[in-house]
Structure formats: C-alpha cells, structure tokens
Enzyme design. Structure first.
Site, PDB file in Angstrom:
ATOM      1  N   LYS A  14       0.824  -1.206   0.000  1.00  0.00           N
ATOM      2  CA  LYS A  14       0.000   0.000   0.000  1.00  0.00           C
ATOM      3  C   LYS A  14       0.864   1.264   0.000  1.00  0.00           C
ATOM      4  O   LYS A  14       0.589   2.211  -0.724  1.00  0.00           O
ATOM      5  CB  LYS A  14      -0.937   0.007   1.222  1.00  0.00           C
ATOM      6  CG  LYS A  14      -1.901  -1.175   1.260  1.00  0.00           C
ATOM      7  CD  LYS A  14      -2.927  -1.044   2.375  1.00  0.00           C
ATOM      8  CE  LYS A  14      -2.342  -1.046   3.768  1.00  0.00           C
ATOM      9  NZ  LYS A  14      -1.789  -2.362   4.189  1.00  0.00           N
ATOM     10  N   ARG A  89      -9.871   0.320   8.990  1.00  0.00           N
ATOM     11  CA  ARG A  89      -9.402  -1.025   9.321  1.00  0.00           C
ATOM     12  C   ARG A  89     -10.446  -1.839  10.074  1.00  0.00           C
ATOM     13  O   ARG A  89     -10.211  -3.015  10.350  1.00  0.00           O
ATOM     14  CB  ARG A  89      -8.161  -0.913  10.195  1.00  0.00           C
ATOM     15  CG  ARG A  89      -6.839  -1.242   9.496  1.00  0.00           C
ATOM     16  CD  ARG A  89      -5.737  -0.998  10.498  1.00  0.00           C
ATOM     17  NE  ARG A  89      -4.501  -1.661  10.206  1.00  0.00           N
ATOM     18  CZ  ARG A  89      -3.479  -1.114   9.554  1.00  0.00           C
ATOM     19  NH1 ARG A  89      -3.573   0.095   9.048  1.00  0.00           N
ATOM     20  NH2 ARG A  89      -2.369  -1.783   9.394  1.00  0.00           N
ATOM     21  N   ARG A 128      11.580  -5.647   4.905  1.00  0.00           N
ATOM     22  CA  ARG A 128      11.448  -4.219   5.197  1.00  0.00           C
ATOM     23  C   ARG A 128      12.026  -3.918   6.581  1.00  0.00           C
ATOM     24  O   ARG A 128      12.708  -2.915   6.772  1.00  0.00           O
ATOM     25  CB  ARG A 128       9.967  -3.824   5.119  1.00  0.00           C
ATOM     26  CG  ARG A 128       9.705  -2.361   5.397  1.00  0.00           C
ATOM     27  CD  ARG A 128       8.287  -1.963   5.014  1.00  0.00           C
ATOM     28  NE  ARG A 128       7.318  -2.292   6.042  1.00  0.00           N
ATOM     29  CZ  ARG A 128       6.002  -2.118   5.921  1.00  0.00           C
ATOM     30  NH1 ARG A 128       5.494  -1.647   4.796  1.00  0.00           N
ATOM     31  NH2 ARG A 128       5.179  -2.432   6.897  1.00  0.00           N
ATOM     32  N   ARG A 134      11.453   0.050  11.473  1.00  0.00           N
ATOM     33  CA  ARG A 134      10.118  -0.136  12.072  1.00  0.00           C
ATOM     34  C   ARG A 134      10.146  -1.336  12.993  1.00  0.00           C
ATOM     35  O   ARG A 134      10.324  -2.468  12.549  1.00  0.00           O
ATOM     36  CB  ARG A 134       9.075  -0.325  10.967  1.00  0.00           C
ATOM     37  CG  ARG A 134       8.415   0.973  10.578  1.00  0.00           C
ATOM     38  CD  ARG A 134       7.322   0.757   9.576  1.00  0.00           C
ATOM     39  NE  ARG A 134       6.204  -0.042  10.083  1.00  0.00           N
ATOM     40  CZ  ARG A 134       5.042  -0.140   9.473  1.00  0.00           C
ATOM     41  NH1 ARG A 134       4.838   0.508   8.348  1.00  0.00           N
ATOM     42  NH2 ARG A 134       4.083  -0.870   9.984  1.00  0.00           N
ATOM     43  N   ARG A 146      -0.181  -9.204  13.415  1.00  0.00           N
ATOM     44  CA  ARG A 146      -0.801  -8.154  12.584  1.00  0.00           C
ATOM     45  C   ARG A 146      -1.637  -8.777  11.473  1.00  0.00           C
ATOM     46  O   ARG A 146      -2.723  -8.281  11.156  1.00  0.00           O
ATOM     47  CB  ARG A 146       0.267  -7.240  11.993  1.00  0.00           C
ATOM     48  CG  ARG A 146       0.702  -6.183  12.996  1.00  0.00           C
ATOM     49  CD  ARG A 146       2.088  -5.673  12.718  1.00  0.00           C
ATOM     50  NE  ARG A 146       2.204  -5.024  11.435  1.00  0.00           N
ATOM     51  CZ  ARG A 146       3.375  -4.894  10.783  1.00  0.00           C
ATOM     52  NH1 ARG A 146       4.480  -5.390  11.296  1.00  0.00           N
ATOM     53  NH2 ARG A 146       3.409  -4.269   9.643  1.00  0.00           N
TER      54      ARG A 146
HETATM   55  P1  ADP Z   1       0.998  -2.082   8.004  1.00  0.00           P
HETATM   56  O1  ADP Z   1      -0.119  -1.918   7.016  1.00  0.00           O
HETATM   57  O2  ADP Z   1       2.297  -2.418   7.358  1.00  0.00           O
HETATM   58  O3  ADP Z   1       0.660  -2.949   9.181  1.00  0.00           O
HETATM   59  P2  ADP Z   1       0.638   0.626   9.010  1.00  0.00           P
HETATM   60  O4  ADP Z   1       1.733   1.595   8.939  1.00  0.00           O
HETATM   61  O5  ADP Z   1      -0.584   0.864   8.187  1.00  0.00           O
HETATM   62  O6  ADP Z   1       1.354  -0.716   8.645  1.00  0.00           O
HETATM   63  O7  ADP Z   1       0.144   0.440  10.528  1.00  0.00           O
HETATM   64  C1  ADP Z   1       1.030   0.113  11.571  1.00  0.00           C
HETATM   65  C2  ADP Z   1       0.237  -0.116  12.874  1.00  0.00           C
HETATM   66  O8  ADP Z   1      -0.482   1.097  13.245  1.00  0.00           O
HETATM   67  C3  ADP Z   1      -0.850  -1.188  12.805  1.00  0.00           C
HETATM   68  O9  ADP Z   1      -0.346  -2.483  13.040  1.00  0.00           O
HETATM   69  C4  ADP Z   1      -1.817  -0.702  13.908  1.00  0.00           C
HETATM   70  O10 ADP Z   1      -1.318  -1.028  15.205  1.00  0.00           O
HETATM   71  C5  ADP Z   1      -1.761   0.808  13.801  1.00  0.00           C
HETATM   72  N1  ADP Z   1      -2.814   1.344  12.897  1.00  0.00           N
HETATM   73  C6  ADP Z   1      -2.601   1.930  11.693  1.00  0.00           C
HETATM   74  N2  ADP Z   1      -3.772   2.296  11.124  1.00  0.00           N
HETATM   75  C7  ADP Z   1      -4.747   1.909  11.995  1.00  0.00           C
HETATM   76  C8  ADP Z   1      -6.178   1.970  11.982  1.00  0.00           C
HETATM   77  N3  ADP Z   1      -6.832   2.501  10.947  1.00  0.00           N
HETATM   78  N4  ADP Z   1      -6.864   1.480  13.047  1.00  0.00           N
HETATM   79  C9  ADP Z   1      -6.222   0.939  14.084  1.00  0.00           C
HETATM   80  N5  ADP Z   1      -4.877   0.827  14.161  1.00  0.00           N
HETATM   81  C10 ADP Z   1      -4.139   1.310  13.131  1.00  0.00           C
END
Ligand code: ADP
Length: 191
Positions: A14, A89, A128, A134, A146
């Site tokens: 993404k 999400r 990554r 990260r 996750r």
């Molecule tokens: P990835 O898609 O690689 O898991 P993101 O950068 O989108 O990484 O998100 C990292 C973390 O941030 C998630 O695992 C979650 O803990 C939190 N997070 C991000 N967006 C949301 C969301 N919309 N609702 C709840 N938690 C979120």
C-alpha cells in the site's frame, strides 16, 4: 472529489503504490500508520498509548484513529481527494469515514484491494524490517499477529464496501510497475 481506499494486508504494498498514485493524480495521502508514527516520534500522549498496541501488532482504538483522520481531513480543505492507506481497518471506522465524507457532500469512489498470499507478506515485512527501523517489522510473531488482526477485523472492510459494489481486487504479487499499471487502469476508469 475523488476518494480512494487502497486496501490490503500489512506488507501488501500500500505504501509503495500510494506514492505512485499520489504523484500521478495529486490526491492527498492519508496513512494512519504514518500519522501514528509521527505522534510517536513527537512523544505525544496519543503516540505513547498507540506505541504499546502497535508494538504488539494490535489495532489502535477506533475513536483515536477516527479523531486523527477527522483532524487531518479538516487540515486539508484544498484536497482534490484523499488516498486512504491503512484506514479504515474496522467496520466502525468505515461507518465513521462515510459520515465524515457525507457531511462534506463526498463519498468513497473505489476500494482497490491488493491480493497477496500470507507467506509472501511475512517475507516482505521481514525484508522491510531489516532496513526500515520499524520495530513492528522485525519480529515474525508480531508480523503474524498483525496478519491475524487483519484477518479477524480488517477483512470486514472489504465486505462493508462490497455491499455498495465499490471493491475491485487487484493482484498484488508481481513487479511494482505491473501492479501500478493495474491500479492505474482501475482509477482511470472511474476518475
Ligand atoms: P501495516 O499496514 O504495514 O501494518 P501501518 O503503517 O498501516 O502498517 O500500521 C502500523 C500499525 O499502526 C498497525 O499495526 C496498527 O497497530 C496501527 N494502525 C494503523 N492504522 C490503523 C487503523 N486505521 N486502526 C487501528 N490501528 C491502526
């Protein structure tokens, strides 16, 4: 306004594809992961609370994320449209986003859902993690947590938008260029 959700599991590409899309279409990128990481970097109260959950591979509470998205959208009244990345999400986040957009006479135009198998996701995220700094990308147990959160809570987002016939599945394995070409075709057909 043209509002797009780029949807898919962690590691589905993404972030990479968002960069291509915002560069080509001038949409405003809204990544809740990036917003949360910037709260952590600034050591805000919100960031400190979110970090514990993120480091365990769990979702941050809906009301926290929704408040952050509302603020971000209000701070960008000039946007031609938003590219939502990592948001919504959960079903509650979908409903809240629809409300926020409706208040301004807008809606989600399309949900592009990247399809990538679990073992490929784990491989990409560990790759990554080796360079990105990260912390949630370095440990396979957290990565699998996750993906489980995604399967348990986030796949419902595709079900939610499917009832409005807004979801288009796009193959997320292959070269970055060929995946982008497929995404572009779907955007061009609707923008
Ligand atoms: P990835 O898609 O690689 O898991 P993101 O950068 O989108 O990484 O998100 C990292 C973390 O941030 C998630 O695992 C979650 O803990 C939190 N997070 C991000 N967006 C949301 C969301 N919309 N609702 C709840 N938690 C979120």
């Amino acid at each position: 306004m043209f509002n797009l959700i780029l949807f898919g599991p962690p590691g589905s590409g993404k972030g990479t594809q968002s960069e291509n899309i915002i560069a080509a279409y001038g949409l405003q990128h809204l990544s809740t992961g990036n917003l949360l990481r910037s709260e952590i970097a600034d050591q805000t109260t919100l960031g400190l609370k979110a970090k514990t959950l993120m480091d365990a591979g769990q979702l941050v509470p809906d009301e926290v994320v929704i408040g952050m998205v509302d603020n971000f959208m209000n701070a960008h009244p000039e946007a031609k449209g938003f590219l939502f990345d990592g948001f919504p999400r959960t079903t509650a986040q979908c409903v809240a986003l629809d409300d926020l957009l409706k208040q301004k006479g807008n809606e989600i135009n399309v949900v592009l859902a990247l399809q990538v198998g679990e073992e490929e996701l784990v491989k990409r995220l560990l790759g990554r993690g080796a360079t990105s700094g990260r912390s949630d990308d370095t440990n396979e147990t957290i990565i699998r947590a996750r993906i489980k959160e995604y399967n348990d809570k986030t796949t419902a987002v595709a079900t939610y938008y499917a009832q409005f016939e807004k979801v288009v599945n796009v193959q997320g394995e292959g070269s970055v260029e060929s995946i982008y070409a497929d995404l572009k075709k779907e955007i061009d057909a609707r923008i």
